[in-house]
Write a protein that holds these residues in place. Structure first.
Motif, PDB file in Angstrom:
ATOM      1  N   GLU A 250       0.833  -1.204   0.000  1.00 27.32           N
ATOM      2  CA  GLU A 250       0.000   0.000   0.000  1.00 27.32           C
ATOM      3  C   GLU A 250       0.865   1.250   0.000  1.00 27.32           C
ATOM      4  O   GLU A 250       0.556   2.232  -0.685  1.00 27.32           O
ATOM      5  N   ALA A 251       1.963   1.244   0.757  1.00 24.62           N
ATOM      6  CA  ALA A 251       2.880   2.382   0.732  1.00 24.62           C
ATOM      7  C   ALA A 251       3.472   2.566  -0.661  1.00 24.62           C
ATOM      8  O   ALA A 251       3.645   3.692  -1.142  1.00 24.62           O
ATOM      9  N   ALA A 252       3.768   1.459  -1.331  1.00 21.66           N
ATOM     10  CA  ALA A 252       4.289   1.533  -2.699  1.00 21.66           C
ATOM     11  C   ALA A 252       3.256   2.123  -3.641  1.00 21.66           C
ATOM     12  O   ALA A 252       3.573   2.973  -4.482  1.00 21.66           O
ATOM     13  N   ARG A 253       1.994   1.682  -3.518  1.00 20.44           N
ATOM     14  CA  ARG A 253       0.943   2.221  -4.390  1.00 20.44           C
ATOM     15  C   ARG A 253       0.772   3.712  -4.170  1.00 20.44           C
ATOM     16  O   ARG A 253       0.573   4.480  -5.132  1.00 20.44           O
ATOM     17  N   ARG A 254       0.820   4.152  -2.938  1.00 18.34           N
ATOM     18  CA  ARG A 254       0.674   5.583  -2.662  1.00 18.34           C
ATOM     19  C   ARG A 254       1.834   6.380  -3.245  1.00 18.34           C
ATOM     20  O   ARG A 254       1.648   7.484  -3.770  1.00 18.34           O
ATOM     21  N   LEU A 255       3.044   5.830  -3.165  1.00 19.45           N
ATOM     22  CA  LEU A 255       4.198   6.524  -3.737  1.00 19.45           C
ATOM     23  C   LEU A 255       4.042   6.672  -5.249  1.00 19.45           C
ATOM     24  O   LEU A 255       4.313   7.747  -5.805  1.00 19.45           O
ATOM     25  N   VAL A 256       3.598   5.617  -5.919  1.00 21.22           N
ATOM     26  CA  VAL A 256       3.410   5.697  -7.366  1.00 21.22           C
ATOM     27  C   VAL A 256       2.338   6.737  -7.698  1.00 21.22           C
ATOM     28  O   VAL A 256       2.494   7.535  -8.628  1.00 21.22           O
ATOM     29  N   ARG A 257       1.239   6.747  -6.930  1.00 21.77           N
ATOM     30  CA  ARG A 257       0.166   7.709  -7.198  1.00 21.77           C
ATOM     31  C   ARG A 257       0.629   9.146  -6.990  1.00 21.77           C
ATOM     32  O   ARG A 257       0.140  10.059  -7.662  1.00 21.77           O
ATOM     33  N   MET A 258       1.554   9.362  -6.057  1.00 21.97           N
ATOM     34  CA  MET A 258       2.038  10.713  -5.782  1.00 21.97           C
ATOM     35  C   MET A 258       3.052  11.192  -6.810  1.00 21.97           C
ATOM     36  O   MET A 258       3.390  12.372  -6.847  1.00 21.97           O
ATOM     37  N   SER A 259       3.558  10.280  -7.624  1.00 21.79           N
ATOM     38  CA  SER A 259       4.591  10.628  -8.594  1.00 21.79           C
ATOM     39  C   SER A 259       3.959  11.140  -9.886  1.00 21.79           C
ATOM     40  O   SER A 259       2.762  11.027 -10.099  1.00 21.79           O
ATOM     41  N   GLN A 260       4.792  11.687 -10.748  1.00 14.65           N
ATOM     42  CA  GLN A 260       4.313  12.309 -11.982  1.00 14.65           C
ATOM     43  C   GLN A 260       4.884  11.577 -13.190  1.00 14.65           C
ATOM     44  O   GLN A 260       5.822  10.786 -13.060  1.00 14.65           O
ATOM     45  N   PRO A 261       4.328  11.810 -14.382  1.00 13.37           N
ATOM     46  CA  PRO A 261       4.878  11.188 -15.584  1.00 13.37           C
ATOM     47  C   PRO A 261       6.348  11.536 -15.761  1.00 13.37           C
ATOM     48  O   PRO A 261       6.820  12.600 -15.348  1.00 13.37           O
ATOM     49  N   ILE A 262       7.085  10.650 -16.404  1.00 11.35           N
ATOM     50  CA  ILE A 262       8.530  10.780 -16.497  1.00 11.35           C
ATOM     51  C   ILE A 262       8.978  11.822 -17.522  1.00 11.35           C
ATOM     52  O   ILE A 262      10.076  12.375 -17.427  1.00 11.35           O
ATOM     53  N   TYR A 263       8.108  12.132 -18.480  1.00  8.22           N
ATOM     54  CA  TYR A 263       8.529  12.995 -19.596  1.00  8.22           C
ATOM     55  C   TYR A 263       8.861  14.405 -19.118  1.00  8.22           C
ATOM     56  O   TYR A 263       8.097  15.022 -18.371  1.00  8.22           O
TER      57      TYR A 263
END
Length: 344
Positions: free
Chosen positions: A121-134
């Motif tokens: 769940e912590a991993a999912r939240r981190l991914v959701r808080m991140s932005q596209p790489i471009y």
């Protein structure tokens, strides 16, 4: 801030090509349309997304000639990300648009329960808080390592201030980081991998452990493209992305370590597996274990070996043409014809 589906859809339509490049990365632009296999980002040409308003219709609308499906860019986000609830779709859209997420109605009474440290769940939240790489430091970092073709890399994200703590007795630091989503065979996020970056050198951050993973990793991986009958699997993200520079349409995964590479789960559709080995004893062990497991599952196993320590070192030291020749000599002829990019 956009408060309803119509507003979000309109704002996404204004950025239709950027949305397609991120969520439908297996496709490409042709004229005023983005062509791709389907709304779930399968390679092909049967689905088209209108990129600009025209007499034929507004930007952001799409249709799939093969299935008759149609919709807007919110539908693209929902289907390509495997989301169910509209709240999750809207939050993903707002994250892509760099818009603030809405405050929950009962925020003043109930805060979100903290996720256990290092948990899925912590991993999912981190991914959701991140932005596209471009356009981010993460893209610049990959470019510095010879990786410029980022088609099919929707699993990669960027966080400008990702927490890093050397050990339990040290203070917490923040560094920019490339965030990679680890997923299972159904596309569910089970973990995340962080590569902390140095913004001055476009390299890994000068810290003791610039790479760390979290969540449930065993059997799962960072995935590039949708697995089918043919797939390649390697240890590191940069190693796998190096091979994708010359085989951009072949589905691949990065297991993040030799031990996890040996334990990857095979899709039911898999018939031929390319094992992208690192040139060290751990890489040899992962290779041998995967060959044994693949043979037991009636899957053809073919090993791709580097000239130097790994394929990213080959790419950076020997060059793209040399890497293309390496792959051509080690990949089955029918897969060269199907997946290999033509030399520029």
């Amino acid at each position: 801030m956009a408060q309803n589906p119509h507003d979000l859809s309109r704002i996404l339509a204004d950025r239709a090509e950027a949305v397609c490049r991120h969520y439908l990365s297996s496709g490409r632009r042709e004229g005023g349309y983005w062509l791709v296999g389907d709304v779930r980002n399968t390679p092909g040409r049967s689905m088209y997304v209108r990129l600009k308003d025209s007499p034929k219709g507004p930007a952001g609308k799409w249709a799939d000639a093969a299935t008759g499906e149609h919709g807007d860019l919110l539908d693209v986000i929902r289907e390509s990300c495997g989301l169910v609830d509209f709240k999750d779709v809207a939050d993903e859209a707002r994250t892509f648009l760099s818009m603030p997420l809405p405050e929950p109605e009962a925020r003043q009474h109930q805060r979100q329960t903290p996720a256990p440290h290092g948990s899925p769940e912590a991993a999912r939240r981190l991914v959701r808080m991140s932005q596209p790489i471009y356009g981010t430091l993460a893209q610049a970092y990959l470019r510095e390592r010879g990786i410029t073709d980022l088609r099919g890399t929707g699993s990669l994200h960027f966080h400008p201030r990702c927490y890093y703590r050397p050990d339990e007795h040290s203070p917490t630091e923040t560094w920019p980081a490339m965030i990679a989503a680890v997923t299972d065979l159904d596309g569910k996020i089970t973990g995340a991998h962080r590569t902390w970056l140095d913004p001055r050198r476009r390299d890994k951050a000068p810290i003791d452990t610039p790479r760390r993973a979290m969540g449930d990793l065993l059997g799962n991986a960072v995935r590039f493209g949708i697995g089918g009958e043919v797939m390649a699997a390697g240890e590191g993200i940069e190693t796998v992305l190096s091979l994708r520079q010359v085989l951009p349409d072949m589905p691949m995964l990065a297991a993040l370590s030799a031990g996890h590479l040996a334990a990857i789960l095979f899709p039911d559709t898999l018939r031929r597996l390319y094992i992208v080995r690192d040139n060290d004893p751990a890489g040899d062990g992962a290779r041998d274990a995967l060959i044994e497991r693949a043979n037991a599952a009636a899957i053809e196993a073919i090993v791709i070996s580097p000239e130097l320590d790994d394929l990213n070192e080959d790419l950076r030291t020997l060059g793209l043409d040399a890497l293309r020749m390496e792959a051509r000599l080690q990949v089955a002829p029918q897969d060269v014809a199907r997946f290999m990019a033509l030399a520029a």
